[in-house]
Motif scaffolding. Sequence first.
Motif, PDB file in Angstrom:
ATOM      1  N   HIS A 256      33.042  47.978  76.052  1.00  0.00           N
ATOM      2  CA  HIS A 256      34.350  48.499  76.436  1.00  0.00           C
ATOM      3  C   HIS A 256      34.945  47.607  77.516  1.00  0.00           C
ATOM      4  CE1 HIS A 256      37.541  51.357  77.155  1.00  0.00           C
ATOM      5  NE2 HIS A 256      37.158  51.551  78.391  1.00  0.00           N
ATOM      6  N   VAL A 257      36.123  47.039  77.223  1.00  0.00           N
ATOM      7  CA  VAL A 257      36.834  46.117  78.120  1.00  0.00           C
ATOM      8  C   VAL A 257      35.877  45.096  78.759  1.00  0.00           C
ATOM      9  CG1 VAL A 257      38.784  47.640  78.553  1.00  0.00           C
ATOM     10  CG2 VAL A 257      36.791  47.819  80.032  1.00  0.00           C
TER      11      VAL A 257
ATOM     12  N   GLY B  71      36.808  55.129  75.235  1.00  0.00           N
ATOM     13  CA  GLY B  71      35.787  54.502  76.046  1.00  0.00           C
ATOM     14  C   GLY B  71      34.524  55.334  76.164  1.00  0.00           C
TER      15      GLY B  71
ATOM     16  N   ASP C  36      41.925  47.995  72.107  1.00  0.00           N
ATOM     17  CA  ASP C  36      43.171  48.583  72.576  1.00  0.00           C
ATOM     18  C   ASP C  36      44.138  47.466  72.949  1.00  0.00           C
ATOM     19  OD1 ASP C  36      45.060  50.425  73.318  1.00  0.00           O
ATOM     20  OD2 ASP C  36      44.254  50.680  75.350  1.00  0.00           O
TER      21      ASP C  36
END
Length: 491
Positions: A24-25, A63, A229
């Motif tokens: 995530h990110v 997330g 995203d």
Amino acid sequence: MAEQFPGPVLDLLDAAGDRTVFEHVGEEVSGARLLGMVRRAVGGLGKHGVGPGDGVAMLLGVGPGAFAAILAAHVLGARVVGVRPGLTEAQREHLLRDVAVRVTDRPEGPGTHGTHGTPGNHGAGLVLALDELLSAPDDGVRPRVRARPGDVARLLHTSGSTGVPKACAQTYAAMTAGWAHRPEAWPPAVRALAGRMDRFLVFGTLASQVMMEYGLLALAAGGTLVTADPPVLPDALVRYRATASVITVARLTKLVAAQRASPVDLGSLRALMVSGSPLEPGRLREAAEVLGPVVFHGYGQTETGMISMATPEEPAGSLGVPPVDLEIRDPSGLPVPPGMDGELFVRTPAQGCGYWREPALSAEVFTGGWVRTRDLGRLDASGRLWLTGRVRDVIIVNANVYYAGPVERLLAGHPSVAEAYVVAVPDDSTGEAVHAFVVPAAGRAPDLGELRALVTAELGGACAPTRLTLIDEVPLTAAGKPDKRRLAAGG
């Protein structure tokens, strides 16, 4: 007796240990760390008095924190309500009725970063920011699952294309019986899919029924959830080296067109799970030509969960052999033999128990342990399922009822047609007539006379389109499904 959901999911995270289960990110999150986030979220919700039967709304993305919060609410036995982006204010407030607590990672809106009210308040209630929830202490002890089998575990809302979304209630017993988190319960098609879920691209919200269940499948298969995203395709598939993702028919069509126009390397891609609406055989064949054997076509409903799934090896148009109880019934309610069309009635292990606060509608759809799908279809001699339309999608010609589905599928099979949609239009002599909206196949120009002759020969003159409109693409509802109401209004 097996532990109630989400106990088996906690076991999956515990077994994952140091293995990465989320990306995530740019950050990797292990199973052990995600389990710690669940413990914190359980503590945070518990501190505010959340327990069995309490309504908790999730205004969350995809997330690991969102996953942990949803799981934590289930650990406590709450009634979880997912609120997806893009709803009107009236729809949003409808979803939030009977909710005591809202958990959000969205910056907009009053009270997002603070708390007010008490769990018993039927107004705005208690609003918790996700970051605040995850800042609770971690006691390191496996949470005790407080879920009770007969309690409602979550409310799953329909698309709302007819106005206000209906809320389908699913109990903890039904979620426990679900297939996604239990490898021993995987049907053959799901097992084939699971082997391709190494890197599952997730987007939108994990409060989505489809996204969460495929996410649980990826975890149970030893895969990693990779967040995107925004989920721009094909860029996100390449950037995150995704092996699998969920896709609507409209987005699949655009992906195929983009690959034809400017190909990128999709060598890692092994599975696209088409969800939300039927996939025309012509579109499936085109996708297979451009993308390879990666398309899995799932069929299910909010009320039932998965009913059947076609692997890339299935004949175009087939939805495979259903692994659930399924009957095709005539209008009087009697089962029909293979090869005959009728309405689909199903029983699935994880089906809903009714619509929230709508007893009359519940009695109409949930009947005698079966769910009335209001879809039309048939089973062939091999037990494969073929959909042919919707019960209420009809054209009435000379007082006789004709279903739109068979006409659409016949038109879509013509070499000059990529997609076809038919609606009823007023007709002075017959009451109603068929108006066909057609997306042409690449480089082709459909002819009304030719299409009329095809339908007349196969289905009779009453079903033949009297009008033809060529369109570049079908308009979609907010849920990504073909919007035939807009077609009819514009036609």
